[in-house]
Design an enzyme around this catalytic site. Sequence first.
Site, PDB file in Angstrom:
ATOM      1  N   ALA A  17      -6.405  11.486  -1.530  1.00  0.00           N
ATOM      2  CA  ALA A  17      -7.793  11.303  -1.871  1.00  0.00           C
ATOM      3  C   ALA A  17      -8.597  12.045  -2.667  1.00  0.00           C
ATOM      4  CB  ALA A  17      -8.629  11.321  -0.152  1.00  0.00           C
ATOM      5  N   ILE A  21      -6.864   5.721  -5.977  1.00  0.00           N
ATOM      6  CA  ILE A  21      -6.945   4.660  -5.147  1.00  0.00           C
ATOM      7  C   ILE A  21      -7.407   5.324  -3.832  1.00  0.00           C
ATOM      8  CG2 ILE A  21      -5.560   2.996  -3.671  1.00  0.00           C
ATOM      9  CD1 ILE A  21      -3.900   2.573  -6.323  1.00  0.00           C
ATOM     10  N   ARG A  41      -4.078  18.089  -2.653  1.00  0.00           N
ATOM     11  CA  ARG A  41      -3.774  19.503  -2.937  1.00  0.00           C
ATOM     12  C   ARG A  41      -4.909  20.078  -3.583  1.00  0.00           C
ATOM     13  NH1 ARG A  41       1.402  18.533  -6.518  1.00  0.00           N
ATOM     14  NH2 ARG A  41      -0.276  17.041  -7.315  1.00  0.00           N
ATOM     15  N   GLU A  47     -13.542  18.860  -2.518  1.00  0.00           N
ATOM     16  CA  GLU A  47     -14.940  19.024  -2.106  1.00  0.00           C
ATOM     17  C   GLU A  47     -15.948  18.282  -3.068  1.00  0.00           C
ATOM     18  OE1 GLU A  47     -14.653  24.033  -1.541  1.00  0.00           O
ATOM     19  OE2 GLU A  47     -15.003  23.164  -3.279  1.00  0.00           O
ATOM     20  N   ASP A  66      -0.090  20.426   0.516  1.00  0.00           N
ATOM     21  CA  ASP A  66       0.903  19.826   0.046  1.00  0.00           C
ATOM     22  C   ASP A  66       1.860  18.961   0.800  1.00  0.00           C
ATOM     23  OD1 ASP A  66       3.130  19.309  -1.580  1.00  0.00           O
ATOM     24  OD2 ASP A  66       3.724  21.101  -2.400  1.00  0.00           O
ATOM     25  N   SER A 144       3.658  -0.877  -4.312  1.00  0.00           N
ATOM     26  CA  SER A 144       3.489  -0.996  -5.622  1.00  0.00           C
ATOM     27  C   SER A 144       4.082  -2.625  -5.823  1.00  0.00           C
ATOM     28  CB  SER A 144       3.989  -0.005  -6.260  1.00  0.00           C
ATOM     29  OG  SER A 144       4.177  -0.459  -7.772  1.00  0.00           O
ATOM     30  N   TYR A 157      11.235   5.352  -9.407  1.00  0.00           N
ATOM     31  CA  TYR A 157      10.062   5.397  -8.901  1.00  0.00           C
ATOM     32  C   TYR A 157      10.024   3.853  -8.215  1.00  0.00           C
ATOM     33  CZ  TYR A 157       5.059   3.969  -8.334  1.00  0.00           C
ATOM     34  OH  TYR A 157       3.656   3.561  -8.019  1.00  0.00           O
ATOM     35  N   VAL A 192      -2.946  -0.144 -12.144  1.00  0.00           N
ATOM     36  CA  VAL A 192      -4.268   0.336 -11.574  1.00  0.00           C
ATOM     37  C   VAL A 192      -4.656   1.548 -12.571  1.00  0.00           C
ATOM     38  CG1 VAL A 192      -5.938   0.806  -9.665  1.00  0.00           C
ATOM     39  CG2 VAL A 192      -3.816  -0.402  -9.390  1.00  0.00           C
ATOM     40  N   THR A 194      -5.915   4.686 -12.802  1.00  0.00           N
ATOM     41  CA  THR A 194      -6.010   5.925 -12.190  1.00  0.00           C
ATOM     42  C   THR A 194      -5.315   7.022 -12.930  1.00  0.00           C
ATOM     43  OG1 THR A 194      -3.973   5.818 -11.075  1.00  0.00           O
ATOM     44  CG2 THR A 194      -5.752   4.761  -9.771  1.00  0.00           C
TER      45      THR A 194
HETATM   46  N1  LIG Z   1      -2.039   3.279 -10.598  1.00  0.00           N
HETATM   47  C1  LIG Z   1      -1.242   2.521 -10.516  1.00  0.00           C
HETATM   48  O1  LIG Z   1      -0.878   1.670 -11.312  1.00  0.00           O
HETATM   49  C2  LIG Z   1      -0.534   2.277  -9.234  1.00  0.00           C
HETATM   50  C3  LIG Z   1       0.113   1.221  -8.863  1.00  0.00           C
HETATM   51  C4  LIG Z   1       0.749   0.653  -7.889  1.00  0.00           C
HETATM   52  C5  LIG Z   1       0.912   1.721  -6.846  1.00  0.00           C
HETATM   53  N2  LIG Z   1       0.216   2.814  -7.020  1.00  0.00           N
HETATM   54  C6  LIG Z   1       0.420   3.745  -5.939  1.00  0.00           C
HETATM   55  O2  LIG Z   1      -0.964   4.191  -5.444  1.00  0.00           O
HETATM   56  C7  LIG Z   1      -1.024   5.469  -4.872  1.00  0.00           C
HETATM   57  C8  LIG Z   1      -2.164   6.336  -5.314  1.00  0.00           C
HETATM   58  O3  LIG Z   1      -1.934   6.617  -6.648  1.00  0.00           O
HETATM   59  P1  LIG Z   1      -3.114   6.515  -7.775  1.00  0.00           P
HETATM   60  O4  LIG Z   1      -2.837   5.516  -8.677  1.00  0.00           O
HETATM   61  O5  LIG Z   1      -4.597   6.414  -7.122  1.00  0.00           O
HETATM   62  O6  LIG Z   1      -2.889   7.832  -8.571  1.00  0.00           O
HETATM   63  P2  LIG Z   1      -3.630   9.267  -8.540  1.00  0.00           P
HETATM   64  O7  LIG Z   1      -5.003   9.188  -8.775  1.00  0.00           O
HETATM   65  O8  LIG Z   1      -2.731  10.073  -9.406  1.00  0.00           O
HETATM   66  O9  LIG Z   1      -3.408   9.516  -6.967  1.00  0.00           O
HETATM   67  C9  LIG Z   1      -2.299  10.257  -6.422  1.00  0.00           C
HETATM   68  C10 LIG Z   1      -3.040  11.152  -5.247  1.00  0.00           C
HETATM   69  O10 LIG Z   1      -1.883  11.834  -4.718  1.00  0.00           O
HETATM   70  C11 LIG Z   1      -2.184  12.965  -4.327  1.00  0.00           C
HETATM   71  N3  LIG Z   1      -0.869  13.943  -4.309  1.00  0.00           N
HETATM   72  C12 LIG Z   1       0.086  14.116  -5.099  1.00  0.00           C
HETATM   73  N4  LIG Z   1       0.973  14.899  -4.778  1.00  0.00           N
HETATM   74  C13 LIG Z   1       0.515  15.480  -3.705  1.00  0.00           C
HETATM   75  C14 LIG Z   1       1.202  16.517  -2.850  1.00  0.00           C
HETATM   76  N5  LIG Z   1       2.268  16.927  -3.049  1.00  0.00           N
HETATM   77  N6  LIG Z   1       0.616  16.489  -1.728  1.00  0.00           N
HETATM   78  C15 LIG Z   1      -0.762  16.015  -1.488  1.00  0.00           C
HETATM   79  N7  LIG Z   1      -1.312  15.105  -2.150  1.00  0.00           N
HETATM   80  C16 LIG Z   1      -0.557  14.918  -3.400  1.00  0.00           C
HETATM   81  C17 LIG Z   1      -3.016  13.658  -5.485  1.00  0.00           C
HETATM   82  O11 LIG Z   1      -3.806  14.658  -5.241  1.00  0.00           O
HETATM   83  P3  LIG Z   1      -3.524  16.064  -5.764  1.00  0.00           P
HETATM   84  O12 LIG Z   1      -3.097  16.294  -7.395  1.00  0.00           O
HETATM   85  O13 LIG Z   1      -4.945  16.890  -5.628  1.00  0.00           O
HETATM   86  O14 LIG Z   1      -2.373  16.767  -4.801  1.00  0.00           O
HETATM   87  C18 LIG Z   1      -3.823  12.254  -5.673  1.00  0.00           C
HETATM   88  O15 LIG Z   1      -4.663  12.465  -4.912  1.00  0.00           O
HETATM   89  C19 LIG Z   1       0.596   6.009  -5.096  1.00  0.00           C
HETATM   90  O16 LIG Z   1       1.424   5.850  -4.120  1.00  0.00           O
HETATM   91  C20 LIG Z   1       1.130   5.124  -6.424  1.00  0.00           C
HETATM   92  O17 LIG Z   1       2.314   5.125  -6.230  1.00  0.00           O
HETATM   93  C21 LIG Z   1      -0.312   3.127  -8.222  1.00  0.00           C
END
Ligand SMILES: NC(=O)c1ccc[n+]([C@@H]2O[C@H](COP(=O)([O-])OP(=O)(O)OC[C@H]3O[C@@H](n4cnc5c(N)ncnc54)[C@H](OP(=O)(O)O)[C@@H]3O)[C@@H](O)[C@H]2O)c1
Length: 249
Positions: A17, A21, A41, A47, A66, A144, A157, A192, A194
């Site tokens: 978070a 997403i 992390r 915050e 983590d 996904s 992936y 998406v 992100t």
């Molecule tokens: N974007 C797309 O096109 C897409 C499409 C289909 C599915 N998804 C899925 O959507 C989900 C969210 O991804 P997103 O697209 O929103 O990308 P994102 O903005 O990169 O979000 C990923 C989140 O995972 C957290 N994270 C990564 N490693 C971590 C760890 N070791 N421990 C705790 N938290 C961790 C990151 O926070 P920190 O770095 O602060 O830890 C971040 O909050 C993922 O499961 C992804 O596979 C994304």
Amino acid sequence: MNNRVNLAGKRAIITGASSGIGFAIAKELARNGVSVALLARRERKLEENVREIVSNGGVADFVTVDLCDEEANCAAIAAAASKLDGLDILINAAGMAKQANLSDGDYEDWKAMLNLNVIALAVATREALPYFPKDGGHIVNISSMSGHRVPGKGGFYSATKFAVRAMTEGLRQELREADNPTRVSSISPGFVNTELLDHYFGGESSAYERIGHPILQPEEIADLVLHQLTMPKSAEVTDILVRPTAQRT
Ligand SMILES: NC(=O)c1ccc[n+]([C@@H]2O[C@H](COP(=O)([O-])OP(=O)(O)OC[C@H]3O[C@@H](n4cnc5c(N)ncnc54)[C@H](OP(=O)(O)O)[C@@H]3O)[C@@H](O)[C@H]2O)c1
């Protein structure tokens, strides 16, 4: 429908978070009266995100973790459930994507994706379940389109996201067997907008420039998750497939 689940007063943990997403879902749930605990992390991001939610009238807190460290994952779920004084909803949004081929990919990239997308999700789920009320909670896994079809260069992936689908259905069956009314859903988006896509494609250009057509916004995914969570308790939305209209595969 007037028998929709009212989310006001419910308590949710959202992993991943700090951005994308997960953060969009945290904001949407808070807007609907859910107390939210944000996990990831990056402390500074968490915050800021909590401050934004609270300044808009929501109830929010965070736990820095983590999730790939099993002990830390377990402790974070316990700490978040304690901050929330219970738990009704778990959103498993933390995830990562790397272009790591199957034919010549890097072992560390494979391990990182497997650890976060599959094992950390399983740990968070296992740890959250005992906190749910007797009349059931709700788990939503962010899967996904890659859990339904295999994109080029994304074979590993994709394997982790096929696993998320298998875990969603496997858990659903275990819970039904145990007469546990907790619902389990997943959502399977295409592209998406992100940070994940920027990491996936790398380089200077934005994901939008690389893809060359409009892509989904995280808020659109949050809206669909809200739909899943508020469906009448007698209905369980197993999965939602959603992709940009212009996405070809
Ligand atoms: N974007 C797309 O096109 C897409 C499409 C289909 C599915 N998804 C899925 O959507 C989900 C969210 O991804 P997103 O697209 O929103 O990308 P994102 O903005 O990169 O979000 C990923 C989140 O995972 C957290 N994270 C990564 N490693 C971590 C760890 N070791 N421990 C705790 N938290 C961790 C990151 O926070 P920190 O770095 O602060 O830890 C971040 O909050 C993922 O499961 C992804 O596979 C994304």
